[in-house]
Write a protein that holds these residues in place. Structure first.
Motif, PDB file in Angstrom:
ATOM      1  N   THR A  53      54.202  39.394  58.350  1.00 27.33           N
ATOM      2  CA  THR A  53      55.362  40.183  58.775  1.00 27.33           C
ATOM      3  C   THR A  53      55.331  41.572  58.156  1.00 27.33           C
ATOM      4  O   THR A  53      55.563  42.581  58.839  1.00 27.33           O
ATOM      5  N   LEU A  54      55.040  41.641  56.871  1.00 24.22           N
ATOM      6  CA  LEU A  54      55.014  42.934  56.182  1.00 24.22           C
ATOM      7  C   LEU A  54      53.886  43.818  56.692  1.00 24.22           C
ATOM      8  O   LEU A  54      54.071  45.035  56.865  1.00 24.22           O
ATOM      9  N   LEU A  55      52.720  43.233  56.938  1.00 27.45           N
ATOM     10  CA  LEU A  55      51.608  44.036  57.458  1.00 27.45           C
ATOM     11  C   LEU A  55      51.877  44.541  58.871  1.00 27.45           C
ATOM     12  O   LEU A  55      51.544  45.682  59.202  1.00 27.45           O
ATOM     13  N   LEU A  56      52.513  43.722  59.696  1.00 24.07           N
ATOM     14  CA  LEU A  56      52.874  44.174  61.032  1.00 24.07           C
ATOM     15  C   LEU A  56      53.934  45.272  60.965  1.00 24.07           C
ATOM     16  O   LEU A  56      53.866  46.249  61.714  1.00 24.07           O
ATOM     17  N   ALA A  57      54.897  45.129  60.054  1.00 29.61           N
ATOM     18  CA  ALA A  57      55.933  46.155  59.901  1.00 29.61           C
ATOM     19  C   ALA A  57      55.327  47.479  59.466  1.00 29.61           C
ATOM     20  O   ALA A  57      55.791  48.548  59.871  1.00 29.61           O
ATOM     21  N   ALA A  58      54.282  47.424  58.638  1.00 28.30           N
ATOM     22  CA  ALA A  58      53.657  48.653  58.161  1.00 28.30           C
ATOM     23  C   ALA A  58      52.672  49.238  59.166  1.00 28.30           C
ATOM     24  O   ALA A  58      52.504  50.455  59.235  1.00 28.30           O
ATOM     25  N   ALA A  59      52.006  48.405  59.953  1.00 30.64           N
ATOM     26  CA  ALA A  59      50.955  48.884  60.849  1.00 30.64           C
ATOM     27  C   ALA A  59      51.466  49.338  62.212  1.00 30.64           C
ATOM     28  O   ALA A  59      50.823  50.165  62.864  1.00 30.64           O
ATOM     29  N   GLY A  60      52.612  48.834  62.649  1.00 31.31           N
ATOM     30  CA  GLY A  60      53.108  49.175  63.979  1.00 31.31           C
ATOM     31  C   GLY A  60      53.447  50.648  64.185  1.00 31.31           C
ATOM     32  O   GLY A  60      52.937  51.277  65.127  1.00 31.31           O
ATOM     33  N   PRO A  61      54.297  51.225  63.343  1.00 23.99           N
ATOM     34  CA  PRO A  61      54.684  52.626  63.576  1.00 23.99           C
ATOM     35  C   PRO A  61      53.535  53.638  63.568  1.00 23.99           C
ATOM     36  O   PRO A  61      53.521  54.528  64.423  1.00 23.99           O
ATOM     37  N   TYR A  97      52.511  42.265  46.380  1.00 23.81           N
ATOM     38  CA  TYR A  97      53.078  41.188  45.560  1.00 23.81           C
ATOM     39  C   TYR A  97      52.917  39.837  46.250  1.00 23.81           C
ATOM     40  O   TYR A  97      52.631  38.827  45.600  1.00 23.81           O
ATOM     41  N   THR A  98      53.104  39.797  47.554  1.00 29.65           N
ATOM     42  CA  THR A  98      52.955  38.552  48.294  1.00 29.65           C
ATOM     43  C   THR A  98      51.511  38.077  48.269  1.00 29.65           C
ATOM     44  O   THR A  98      51.241  36.883  48.122  1.00 29.65           O
ATOM     45  N   TYR A  99      50.575  39.004  48.387  1.00 31.01           N
ATOM     46  CA  TYR A  99      49.160  38.628  48.319  1.00 31.01           C
ATOM     47  C   TYR A  99      48.814  38.074  46.947  1.00 31.01           C
ATOM     48  O   TYR A  99      48.031  37.140  46.822  1.00 31.01           O
ATOM     49  N   ARG A 100      49.416  38.649  45.913  1.00 33.66           N
ATOM     50  CA  ARG A 100      49.173  38.150  44.565  1.00 33.66           C
ATOM     51  C   ARG A 100      49.710  36.723  44.417  1.00 33.66           C
ATOM     52  O   ARG A 100      49.143  35.908  43.698  1.00 33.66           O
ATOM     53  N   ASP A 101      50.806  36.398  45.123  1.00 30.86           N
ATOM     54  CA  ASP A 101      51.315  35.028  45.111  1.00 30.86           C
ATOM     55  C   ASP A 101      50.350  34.071  45.810  1.00 30.86           C
ATOM     56  O   ASP A 101      50.243  32.908  45.433  1.00 30.86           O
ATOM     57  N   LEU A 102      49.669  34.559  46.844  1.00 34.04           N
ATOM     58  CA  LEU A 102      48.700  33.718  47.547  1.00 34.04           C
ATOM     59  C   LEU A 102      47.458  33.452  46.700  1.00 34.04           C
ATOM     60  O   LEU A 102      46.864  32.386  46.779  1.00 34.04           O
ATOM     61  N   ASP A 103      47.056  34.431  45.915  1.00 36.74           N
ATOM     62  CA  ASP A 103      45.853  34.316  45.097  1.00 36.74           C
ATOM     63  C   ASP A 103      46.207  34.664  43.655  1.00 36.74           C
ATOM     64  O   ASP A 103      45.891  35.745  43.179  1.00 36.74           O
ATOM     65  N   PRO A 104      46.888  33.754  42.942  1.00 31.53           N
ATOM     66  CA  PRO A 104      47.351  34.078  41.590  1.00 31.53           C
ATOM     67  C   PRO A 104      46.187  34.212  40.615  1.00 31.53           C
ATOM     68  O   PRO A 104      45.140  33.598  40.803  1.00 31.53           O
ATOM     69  N   PRO A 105      46.360  35.028  39.572  1.00 29.30           N
ATOM     70  CA  PRO A 105      45.307  35.144  38.572  1.00 29.30           C
ATOM     71  C   PRO A 105      45.181  33.841  37.784  1.00 29.30           C
ATOM     72  O   PRO A 105      46.127  33.061  37.708  1.00 29.30           O
ATOM     73  N   PRO A 106      44.011  33.599  37.201  1.00 28.46           N
ATOM     74  CA  PRO A 106      43.852  32.354  36.433  1.00 28.46           C
ATOM     75  C   PRO A 106      44.780  32.360  35.223  1.00 28.46           C
ATOM     76  O   PRO A 106      45.094  33.424  34.678  1.00 28.46           O
ATOM     77  N   PRO A 107      45.222  31.186  34.810  1.00 23.84           N
ATOM     78  CA  PRO A 107      46.130  31.132  33.664  1.00 23.84           C
ATOM     79  C   PRO A 107      45.425  31.573  32.376  1.00 23.84           C
ATOM     80  O   PRO A 107      44.213  31.422  32.235  1.00 23.84           O
ATOM     81  N   ALA A 108      46.207  32.107  31.457  1.00 21.21           N
ATOM     82  CA  ALA A 108      45.658  32.536  30.170  1.00 21.21           C
ATOM     83  C   ALA A 108      45.229  31.315  29.370  1.00 21.21           C
ATOM     84  O   ALA A 108      45.838  30.248  29.480  1.00 21.21           O
ATOM     85  N   PRO A 109      44.190  31.451  28.573  1.00 19.06           N
ATOM     86  CA  PRO A 109      43.762  30.295  27.776  1.00 19.06           C
ATOM     87  C   PRO A 109      44.845  29.911  26.778  1.00 19.06           C
ATOM     88  O   PRO A 109      45.591  30.748  26.284  1.00 19.06           O
ATOM     89  N   ALA A 110      44.912  28.624  26.505  1.00 19.84           N
ATOM     90  CA  ALA A 110      45.928  28.113  25.585  1.00 19.84           C
ATOM     91  C   ALA A 110      45.626  28.595  24.171  1.00 19.84           C
ATOM     92  O   ALA A 110      44.460  28.649  23.759  1.00 19.84           O
ATOM     93  N   PRO A 111      46.647  28.960  23.415  1.00 20.73           N
ATOM     94  CA  PRO A 111      46.402  29.409  22.044  1.00 20.73           C
ATOM     95  C   PRO A 111      45.952  28.235  21.171  1.00 20.73           C
ATOM     96  O   PRO A 111      46.292  27.086  21.408  1.00 20.73           O
ATOM     97  N   VAL A 112      45.186  28.570  20.152  1.00 19.85           N
ATOM     98  CA  VAL A 112      44.688  27.558  19.228  1.00 19.85           C
ATOM     99  C   VAL A 112      45.826  27.169  18.288  1.00 19.85           C
ATOM    100  O   VAL A 112      46.415  28.020  17.631  1.00 19.85           O
ATOM    101  N   THR A 113      46.168  25.888  18.266  1.00 18.75           N
ATOM    102  CA  THR A 113      47.288  25.447  17.433  1.00 18.75           C
ATOM    103  C   THR A 113      46.837  24.796  16.138  1.00 18.75           C
ATOM    104  O   THR A 113      47.594  24.722  15.186  1.00 18.75           O
ATOM    105  N   GLY A 114      45.627  24.335  16.081  1.00 17.71           N
ATOM    106  CA  GLY A 114      45.119  23.695  14.862  1.00 17.71           C
ATOM    107  C   GLY A 114      44.118  24.602  14.175  1.00 17.71           C
ATOM    108  O   GLY A 114      43.877  25.733  14.596  1.00 17.71           O
ATOM    109  N   CYS A 115      43.535  24.117  13.110  1.00 21.44           N
ATOM    110  CA  CYS A 115      42.546  24.936  12.419  1.00 21.44           C
ATOM    111  C   CYS A 115      41.175  24.702  13.034  1.00 21.44           C
ATOM    112  O   CYS A 115      40.902  23.651  13.606  1.00 21.44           O
ATOM    113  N   ARG A 116      40.321  25.719  12.941  1.00 19.20           N
ATOM    114  CA  ARG A 116      38.958  25.641  13.451  1.00 19.20           C
ATOM    115  C   ARG A 116      37.993  25.957  12.326  1.00 19.20           C
ATOM    116  O   ARG A 116      38.264  26.811  11.481  1.00 19.20           O
ATOM    117  N   GLU A 117      36.882  25.323  12.353  1.00 18.35           N
ATOM    118  CA  GLU A 117      35.853  25.610  11.369  1.00 18.35           C
ATOM    119  C   GLU A 117      35.189  26.925  11.759  1.00 18.35           C
ATOM    120  O   GLU A 117      34.716  27.086  12.888  1.00 18.35           O
TER     121      GLU A 117
END
Length: 128
Positions: A53-61, A97-117
């Motif tokens: 709908t938005l693309l048709l509204a923009a392309a018609g005129p 914005y609507t296109y971004r909803d169709l193809d969302p970016p990948p989620p951010a990696p989960a933060p490290v909650t425990g200790c790591r060597e």
């Protein structure tokens, strides 16, 4: 020719808007059932209908303005160019914005909650 293109443009907008409204009614009815595959599918279809709908509204005129200018209807072309700017800028912004909803970016990696060597040889956490 300009009148026919205008009628086709307005008719296409009305058809897409009614399709988008029908999907919205399906989403409303599905909102009373548990979240699942059907709800995600309805969300995707609604985004696709909104994008069309938005693309048709923009392309018609601009298209109608070009045809009007080619037929030497300068005032009509100016009116449709103004309409292209007035409708096109918000429509293309919302379409992005609507296109971004169709193809969302990948989620951010989960933060490290425990200790790591940090270095090899020891399996204890630093500091105890």
């Amino acid at each position: 020719m300009v009148g026919l293109l205008t009628l086709l443009w307005v008719g296409g907008l009305l058809a897409l808007a009614s399709y988008w409204f029908a999907i919205g009614m399906e989403q409303w009815a599905a909102s009373y059932s548990p979240e699942g595959e059907e709800t995600a599918n309805l969300r995707r279809r609604a985004s696709e209908a909104m994008l069309a709908t938005l693309l048709l509204a923009a392309a018609g005129p601009p298209l109608i303005a070009a045809v009007a200018y080619g037929m030497r209807l300068v005032r009509t072309a100016i009116v449709f160019l103004v309409l292209a700017v007035v409708l096109g800028v918000p429509a293309l912004t919302l379409a992005a914005y609507t296109y971004r909803d169709l193809d969302p970016p990948p989620p951010a990696p989960a933060p490290v909650t425990g200790c790591r060597e940090l270095s090899g040889g020891d399996t204890r956490c630093p500091g105890g």
